[in-house]
Write a protein that holds these residues in place. Structure first.
Motif, PDB file in Angstrom:
ATOM      1  N   LYS A   1       0.836  -1.196   0.000  1.00 48.55           N
ATOM      2  CA  LYS A   1       0.000   0.000   0.000  1.00 48.55           C
ATOM      3  C   LYS A   1       0.869   1.244   0.000  1.00 48.55           C
ATOM      4  O   LYS A   1       1.868   1.325   0.723  1.00 48.55           O
ATOM      5  CB  LYS A   1      -0.898   0.014   1.243  1.00 48.55           C
ATOM      6  CG  LYS A   1      -1.876  -1.155   1.327  1.00 48.55           C
ATOM      7  CD  LYS A   1      -3.072  -0.928   0.423  1.00 48.55           C
ATOM      8  CE  LYS A   1      -4.137  -1.980   0.683  1.00 48.55           C
ATOM      9  NZ  LYS A   1      -5.344  -1.768  -0.132  1.00 48.55           N
ATOM     10  N   ILE A   2       0.482   2.224  -0.795  1.00 46.63           N
ATOM     11  CA  ILE A   2       1.256   3.452  -0.886  1.00 46.63           C
ATOM     12  C   ILE A   2       0.349   4.664  -0.697  1.00 46.63           C
ATOM     13  O   ILE A   2      -0.865   4.552  -0.627  1.00 46.63           O
ATOM     14  CB  ILE A   2       2.012   3.546  -2.219  1.00 46.63           C
ATOM     15  CG1 ILE A   2       1.019   3.746  -3.374  1.00 46.63           C
ATOM     16  CG2 ILE A   2       2.854   2.301  -2.462  1.00 46.63           C
ATOM     17  CD1 ILE A   2       1.703   4.071  -4.685  1.00 46.63           C
ATOM     18  N   GLY A   3       0.987   5.835  -0.643  1.00 48.97           N
ATOM     19  CA  GLY A   3       0.258   7.083  -0.530  1.00 48.97           C
ATOM     20  C   GLY A   3       0.442   7.931  -1.773  1.00 48.97           C
ATOM     21  O   GLY A   3       1.346   7.685  -2.585  1.00 48.97           O
ATOM     22  N   ALA A   4      -0.413   8.918  -1.935  1.00 53.58           N
ATOM     23  CA  ALA A   4      -0.304   9.861  -3.044  1.00 53.58           C
ATOM     24  C   ALA A   4      -0.596  11.259  -2.528  1.00 53.58           C
ATOM     25  O   ALA A   4      -1.460  11.438  -1.662  1.00 53.58           O
ATOM     26  CB  ALA A   4      -1.276   9.513  -4.160  1.00 53.58           C
ATOM     27  N   VAL A   5       0.127  12.216  -3.059  1.00 57.36           N
ATOM     28  CA  VAL A   5      -0.160  13.609  -2.743  1.00 57.36           C
ATOM     29  C   VAL A   5       0.006  14.417  -4.018  1.00 57.36           C
ATOM     30  O   VAL A   5       0.904  14.168  -4.817  1.00 57.36           O
ATOM     31  CB  VAL A   5       0.764  14.146  -1.621  1.00 57.36           C
ATOM     32  CG1 VAL A   5       2.243  14.064  -2.015  1.00 57.36           C
ATOM     33  CG2 VAL A   5       0.385  15.580  -1.250  1.00 57.36           C
ATOM     34  N   GLY A   6      -0.909  15.372  -4.216  1.00 59.71           N
ATOM     35  CA  GLY A   6      -0.846  16.224  -5.380  1.00 59.71           C
ATOM     36  C   GLY A   6      -1.037  17.677  -5.013  1.00 59.71           C
ATOM     37  O   GLY A   6      -1.755  17.996  -4.051  1.00 59.71           O
ATOM     38  N   PHE A   7      -0.403  18.548  -5.785  1.00 62.65           N
ATOM     39  CA  PHE A   7      -0.462  19.981  -5.532  1.00 62.65           C
ATOM     40  C   PHE A   7      -0.960  20.683  -6.798  1.00 62.65           C
ATOM     41  O   PHE A   7      -0.471  20.423  -7.900  1.00 62.65           O
ATOM     42  CB  PHE A   7       0.917  20.512  -5.142  1.00 62.65           C
ATOM     43  CG  PHE A   7       1.439  19.901  -3.874  1.00 62.65           C
ATOM     44  CD1 PHE A   7       1.229  20.521  -2.656  1.00 62.65           C
ATOM     45  CD2 PHE A   7       2.106  18.685  -3.904  1.00 62.65           C
ATOM     46  CE1 PHE A   7       1.689  19.953  -1.484  1.00 62.65           C
ATOM     47  CE2 PHE A   7       2.573  18.102  -2.736  1.00 62.65           C
ATOM     48  CZ  PHE A   7       2.358  18.734  -1.519  1.00 62.65           C
ATOM     49  N   CYS A   8      -1.940  21.561  -6.636  1.00 65.42           N
ATOM     50  CA  CYS A   8      -2.530  22.289  -7.759  1.00 65.42           C
ATOM     51  C   CYS A   8      -3.022  21.288  -8.814  1.00 65.42           C
ATOM     52  O   CYS A   8      -3.864  20.463  -8.505  1.00 65.42           O
ATOM     53  CB  CYS A   8      -1.517  23.278  -8.342  1.00 65.42           C
ATOM     54  SG  CYS A   8      -0.885  24.480  -7.142  1.00 65.42           S
ATOM     55  N   MET A   9      -2.470  21.329 -10.002  1.00 68.61           N
ATOM     56  CA  MET A   9      -2.849  20.389 -11.050  1.00 68.61           C
ATOM     57  C   MET A   9      -2.741  18.945 -10.586  1.00 68.61           C
ATOM     58  O   MET A   9      -3.552  18.083 -10.951  1.00 68.61           O
ATOM     59  CB  MET A   9      -1.951  20.613 -12.273  1.00 68.61           C
ATOM     60  CG  MET A   9      -2.154  19.638 -13.409  1.00 68.61           C
ATOM     61  SD  MET A   9      -0.900  19.830 -14.725  1.00 68.61           S
ATOM     62  CE  MET A   9       0.518  19.046 -13.923  1.00 68.61           C
ATOM     63  N   GLY A  10      -1.738  18.665  -9.779  1.00 66.95           N
ATOM     64  CA  GLY A  10      -1.497  17.311  -9.308  1.00 66.95           C
ATOM     65  C   GLY A  10      -2.526  16.787  -8.340  1.00 66.95           C
ATOM     66  O   GLY A  10      -2.605  15.572  -8.114  1.00 66.95           O
ATOM     67  N   GLY A  11      -3.340  17.673  -7.752  1.00 65.37           N
ATOM     68  CA  GLY A  11      -4.338  17.210  -6.795  1.00 65.37           C
ATOM     69  C   GLY A  11      -5.355  16.280  -7.428  1.00 65.37           C
ATOM     70  O   GLY A  11      -5.657  15.205  -6.900  1.00 65.37           O
ATOM     71  N   GLY A  12      -5.884  16.690  -8.567  1.00 68.86           N
ATOM     72  CA  GLY A  12      -6.845  15.854  -9.272  1.00 68.86           C
ATOM     73  C   GLY A  12      -6.212  14.578  -9.789  1.00 68.86           C
ATOM     74  O   GLY A  12      -6.850  13.519  -9.824  1.00 68.86           O
ATOM     75  N   MET A  13      -4.952  14.661 -10.187  1.00 66.70           N
ATOM     76  CA  MET A  13      -4.254  13.481 -10.677  1.00 66.70           C
ATOM     77  C   MET A  13      -4.055  12.462  -9.562  1.00 66.70           C
ATOM     78  O   MET A  13      -4.196  11.252  -9.779  1.00 66.70           O
ATOM     79  CB  MET A  13      -2.906  13.894 -11.261  1.00 66.70           C
ATOM     80  CG  MET A  13      -3.012  14.739 -12.509  1.00 66.70           C
ATOM     81  SD  MET A  13      -1.381  15.255 -13.105  1.00 66.70           S
ATOM     82  CE  MET A  13      -1.831  16.006 -14.675  1.00 66.70           C
ATOM     83  N   ALA A  14      -3.726  12.944  -8.369  1.00 65.78           N
ATOM     84  CA  ALA A  14      -3.524  12.045  -7.239  1.00 65.78           C
ATOM     85  C   ALA A  14      -4.816  11.319  -6.886  1.00 65.78           C
ATOM     86  O   ALA A  14      -4.826  10.099  -6.668  1.00 65.78           O
ATOM     87  CB  ALA A  14      -3.005  12.834  -6.039  1.00 65.78           C
ATOM     88  N   ILE A  15      -5.926  12.050  -6.834  1.00 67.03           N
ATOM     89  CA  ILE A  15      -7.213  11.434  -6.501  1.00 67.03           C
ATOM     90  C   ILE A  15      -7.624  10.447  -7.585  1.00 67.03           C
ATOM     91  O   ILE A  15      -8.090   9.336  -7.292  1.00 67.03           O
ATOM     92  CB  ILE A  15      -8.282  12.517  -6.305  1.00 67.03           C
ATOM     93  CG1 ILE A  15      -7.950  13.369  -5.071  1.00 67.03           C
ATOM     94  CG2 ILE A  15      -9.667  11.881  -6.157  1.00 67.03           C
ATOM     95  CD1 ILE A  15      -8.856  14.573  -4.896  1.00 67.03           C
ATOM     96  N   THR A  16      -7.450  10.833  -8.843  1.00 66.23           N
ATOM     97  CA  THR A  16      -7.820   9.955  -9.951  1.00 66.23           C
ATOM     98  C   THR A  16      -7.004   8.669  -9.932  1.00 66.23           C
ATOM     99  O   THR A  16      -7.540   7.570 -10.146  1.00 66.23           O
ATOM    100  CB  THR A  16      -7.630  10.680 -11.284  1.00 66.23           C
ATOM    101  OG1 THR A  16      -8.450  11.854 -11.311  1.00 66.23           O
ATOM    102  CG2 THR A  16      -8.005   9.788 -12.460  1.00 66.23           C
ATOM    103  N   SER A  17      -5.725   8.785  -9.671  1.00 61.78           N
ATOM    104  CA  SER A  17      -4.875   7.600  -9.636  1.00 61.78           C
ATOM    105  C   SER A  17      -5.253   6.687  -8.480  1.00 61.78           C
ATOM    106  O   SER A  17      -5.282   5.453  -8.629  1.00 61.78           O
ATOM    107  CB  SER A  17      -3.405   8.017  -9.523  1.00 61.78           C
ATOM    108  OG  SER A  17      -2.984   8.685 -10.694  1.00 61.78           O
ATOM    109  N   ALA A  18      -5.557   7.264  -7.328  1.00 63.91           N
ATOM    110  CA  ALA A  18      -5.946   6.456  -6.178  1.00 63.91           C
ATOM    111  C   ALA A  18      -7.257   5.720  -6.440  1.00 63.91           C
ATOM    112  O   ALA A  18      -7.462   4.604  -5.950  1.00 63.91           O
ATOM    113  CB  ALA A  18      -6.075   7.332  -4.938  1.00 63.91           C
ATOM    114  N   ALA A  19      -8.145   6.337  -7.215  1.00 66.13           N
ATOM    115  CA  ALA A  19      -9.414   5.691  -7.548  1.00 66.13           C
ATOM    116  C   ALA A  19      -9.243   4.646  -8.649  1.00 66.13           C
ATOM    117  O   ALA A  19      -9.974   3.652  -8.698  1.00 66.13           O
ATOM    118  CB  ALA A  19     -10.433   6.735  -7.984  1.00 66.13           C
TER     119      ALA A  19
END
Length: 227
Positions: free
Chosen positions: A101-119
């Protein structure tokens, strides 16, 4: 980027902002590494080819759209999530990564990418955080909030009260989607902060709010990735 000693360590994928790979991103990943995490910082603009490094303070003085638009056009939430498959495969080859199991964090543009990848890979992500992520709940077919039912990760969303890319009605829409899907989450708005407050080379960087953000992020990862 990895801690200076010991290991294995929990892994985190770091989805950067639209400014791309540059010293500030290395500084932020080092902050996570110093806290005991193996951090993978992908180049979200590799399809574009060579660029930068960009200096946000100079970018914001010019035509931001003309400078960053061509870079941003080469990627998207969906493309980033597709790339994440390879990132996960790479992490699986490393003996110094602890657990599956890993974590993801995104900033600005990366926020949506992090959530999308986790889903997109719900069985791989235990935690995901978005800081001043924009367009998280829109009418677009790839809007992150539409993927809430697929999320298994615990979610932290930090917005700013001075951020046109994430207004209050959008925050309410995202939080409603997460709640309806039964996703364990916590969302908050940082009063007095502006879009980009966490990033040290942004003109709007706020040291006090950034320290609060780091505390929340590390608490999330410590709670979910070290169990």
């Amino acid at each position: 980027m990895s801690p200076s000693h010991g290991g294995p360590w929990p892994a985190v994928i770091f989805y950067a902002d639209a400014g791309g790979i540059r010293p500030a991103m290395f500084d932020m990943t080092q902050h996570l590494a110093d806290a005991g995490y193996m951090v993978l910082l992908p180049d979200l603009f590799y399809r574009y080819g060579p660029y930068g490094p960009l200096v946000p303070k100079e970018v914001f003085k010019g035509d931001v759209g003309a400078i960053l638009g061509p870079l941003m056009a080469t990627t998207s939430n969906v493309k980033s999530s597709e790339d994440t498959e390879a990132l996960l495969g790479y992490l699986d080859t490393r003996a110094d990564v602890a657990g599956g199991k890993i974590g993801a964090v995104g900033f600005c543009m990366g926020g949506g990418m992090a959530i999308t990848s986790a889903a997109t890979y719900p069985d791989r992500f235990a935690a995901v955080a978005s800081f001043h992520g924009g367009n998280l709940a829109t009418s677009a077919p790839d809007s992150p909030h539409l993927l809430a039912p697929k999320l298994k990760a615990e979610v932290y969303v930090a917005g700013a009260d001075n951020d046109g890319s994430y207004p209050p009605d959008m925050a309410e829409r995202l939080e409603a989607a997460l709640a309806t899907a039964g996703v364990r989450h916590f969302a908050e708005t940082y009063s007095g902060a502006a879009h980009g407050w966490m990033v040290p080379d942004f003109p709007v960087h706020d040291q006090i709010s950034a320290a609060r953000g780091w505390e929340a992020l590390l608490a999330l990862f410590d709670r979910t990735l070290r169990a």
